[in-house]
Design an enzyme around this catalytic site. Structure first.
Site, PDB file in Angstrom:
ATOM      1  CB  CYS A 267      -8.545   4.415  56.446  1.00 40.60           C
ATOM      2  SG  CYS A 267      -9.903   4.448  57.634  1.00 40.60           S
TER       3      CYS A 267
ATOM      4  CG  HIS B 143      -9.581   2.099  61.619  1.00 38.72           C
ATOM      5  ND1 HIS B 143      -9.312   2.519  60.341  1.00 38.72           N
ATOM      6  CD2 HIS B 143      -9.949   0.794  61.519  1.00 38.72           C
ATOM      7  CE1 HIS B 143      -9.500   1.521  59.501  1.00 38.72           C
ATOM      8  NE2 HIS B 143      -9.893   0.459  60.197  1.00 38.72           N
TER       9      HIS B 143
ATOM     10  CB  CYS C 153      -9.874   7.581  60.176  1.00 40.80           C
ATOM     11  SG  CYS C 153      -9.868   5.968  60.991  1.00 40.80           S
TER      12      CYS C 153
ATOM     13  CD  GLU D  89      -6.366   7.076  62.357  1.00 37.16           C
ATOM     14  OE1 GLU D  89      -5.508   7.228  61.482  1.00 37.16           O
ATOM     15  OE2 GLU D  89      -6.855   5.953  62.634  1.00 37.16           O
TER      16      GLU D  89
END
Length: 165
Positions: free
Chosen positions: A83, A53, A86, A55
């Site tokens: 999410c 992801h 993260c 992040e």
């Protein structure tokens, strides 16, 4: 334009560029003292790794750049609502501030919301769909955590090469 707006626009620009390159619309900018330390985009389309992801990619890059697993004082600016994975990484690294531009609900019509994961994780462990079982297995070579503590202590004393988590 505020500092948050400026860095959020940068995160959105990263997300737009990622879409142009075949990826999903997620970008992140990691900042310390108003200086960009690292950026990231979601790279599942390249790596096939669902943990890449934006992040997390920015966190990984910042850790390498700063040479520390701690990112205290850093801020993440994300194109959309982080999410649970993260957010957990932010907690683990000491990040205490995150700003985002799009709500989870904004991504729902496109299959890009993590609201269902948040709902699942809010349930008690024994009610979650993931089977989670504690199995009290111990090894005869001593306690694992005691081993780590002893190695870390030896490393701090300069008498060993213990590693911390």
């Amino acid at each position: 334009m505020s500092t948050a707006e400026r860095f959020l626009c940068e995160a959105i620009d990263l997300a737009r560029e990622n879409v142009r390159n075949g990826g999903r619309p997620f970008g992140a900018v990691l900042v310390k003292d108003d200086v960009v330390i690292a950026t990231g985009v979601i790279e599942i389309h390249i790596t096939h790794d669902p943990t890449t992801h934006a992040e997390l990619q920015a966190i990984r890059a910042a850790i390498r750049a700063l040479g520390s697993p701690r990112l205290d004082g850093c801020v993440i600016y994300a194109s959309s609502h982080p999410c649970p994975m993260c957010l957990s990484a932010m907690h683990l690294t000491g990040i205490r501030e995150v700003s985002y531009a799009y709500y989870n609900e904004d991504g729902e019509p496109y299959g890009l919301s993590t609201a269902a994961i948040y709902a699942e994780l809010s349930k008690p462990l024994d009610e979650q769909s993931l089977e989670i079982a504690y199995v009290p297995v111990r090894r005869e070579n001593g306690d694992l955590y005691e081993m780590w503590r002893d190695a870390a202590s030896a490393s701090l004393d300069g008498s060993g090469s213990g590693r911390s988590a």
